[in-house]
Every structure is written in structure tokens, then in C-alpha cells.
Write a protein that holds these residues in place. Structure first.
Motif, PDB file in Angstrom:
ATOM      1  N   PRO A   9      -2.215   0.343 -14.799  1.00  0.00           N
ATOM      2  CA  PRO A   9      -1.099   0.036 -13.863  1.00  0.00           C
ATOM      3  C   PRO A   9      -1.245   0.918 -12.816  1.00  0.00           C
ATOM      4  O   PRO A   9      -1.599   1.908 -12.608  1.00  0.00           O
ATOM      5  N   VAL A  10      -0.960   0.269 -11.547  1.00  0.00           N
ATOM      6  CA  VAL A  10      -1.045   0.834 -10.170  1.00  0.00           C
ATOM      7  C   VAL A  10       0.337   0.514  -9.485  1.00  0.00           C
ATOM      8  O   VAL A  10       1.101  -0.467  -9.731  1.00  0.00           O
ATOM      9  N   ALA A  11       0.665   1.280  -8.507  1.00  0.00           N
ATOM     10  CA  ALA A  11       1.884   1.241  -7.675  1.00  0.00           C
ATOM     11  C   ALA A  11       1.379   0.841  -6.173  1.00  0.00           C
ATOM     12  O   ALA A  11       0.251   1.438  -5.725  1.00  0.00           O
ATOM     13  N   LEU A  12       1.842  -0.016  -5.386  1.00  0.00           N
ATOM     14  CA  LEU A  12       1.630   0.010  -4.087  1.00  0.00           C
ATOM     15  C   LEU A  12       1.946   0.963  -3.278  1.00  0.00           C
ATOM     16  O   LEU A  12       2.996   1.771  -3.456  1.00  0.00           O
ATOM     17  N   THR A  13       1.282   1.423  -2.437  1.00  0.00           N
ATOM     18  CA  THR A  13       1.435   2.598  -1.250  1.00  0.00           C
ATOM     19  C   THR A  13       2.056   1.958   0.111  1.00  0.00           C
ATOM     20  O   THR A  13       2.371   2.622   0.788  1.00  0.00           O
TER      21      THR A  13
END
Length: 78
Positions: A9-13
Motif C-alpha cells: 500500500p502507498v499514499a500519494l504525496t
């Protein structure tokens, strides 16, 4: 910088208004390009439909951390 692997899982920066996405939205890195220089990231709604499948550079996403908290918001039309 912590590596991002496929299916992490990743989050937008950053905001991606053309896709209705904002900084902090969570997706899954479904494919890594090169040595983790870019990723195919899928963003999915809680009903299971794909909101966007995008090629993003490493600087545009970050791995999730144990101190992150889920957040729900209404998707605005892109």
C-alpha cells in the motif's frame, strides 16, 4: 527511503486533480518499474471499483507507515 514492493500500500504525496485524487489517498503498487523508479498504482473505492490505475514516479508516492491512519472522503468527479 524505505523501498516500495509490488502489492505494497502507498499514499500519494501530491494532488492529482485530473483523476480526483488528493495527497494522502491510498492505493496499491501493483507493478514496479526499473529499480523502484516508478510504479503502476491502483486506487480502489470501498465498493471495489477501480478509481484510477496510474503510472507514478517514486516521488509521487510513499509507503504507508504504522503511524498512518485510514481516512474516508467522497470522491469528487475528475
Amino acid at each position: 527511503m524505505k523501498p516500495i514492493n509490488e502489492l505494497d500500500p502507498v499514499a500519494l504525496t501530491c494532488d492529482l486533480p485530473e483523476h480526483g485524487l488528493v495527497r494522502g489517498d491510498v492505493g496499491a503498487a501493483v507493478l514496479a518499474h526499473g529499480n523502484g523508479e516508478a510504479f503502476e498504482v491502483e486506487f480502489v473505492g470501498y465498493d471495489g471499483h477501480t478509481i484510477a490505475l496510474l503510472t507514478l514516479e517514486r516521488a509521487q508516492v510513499r509507503p504507508l507507515a504504522g503511524s498512518d491512519i485510514p481516512h474516508a472522503r467522497k470522491l469528487t468527479a475528475a
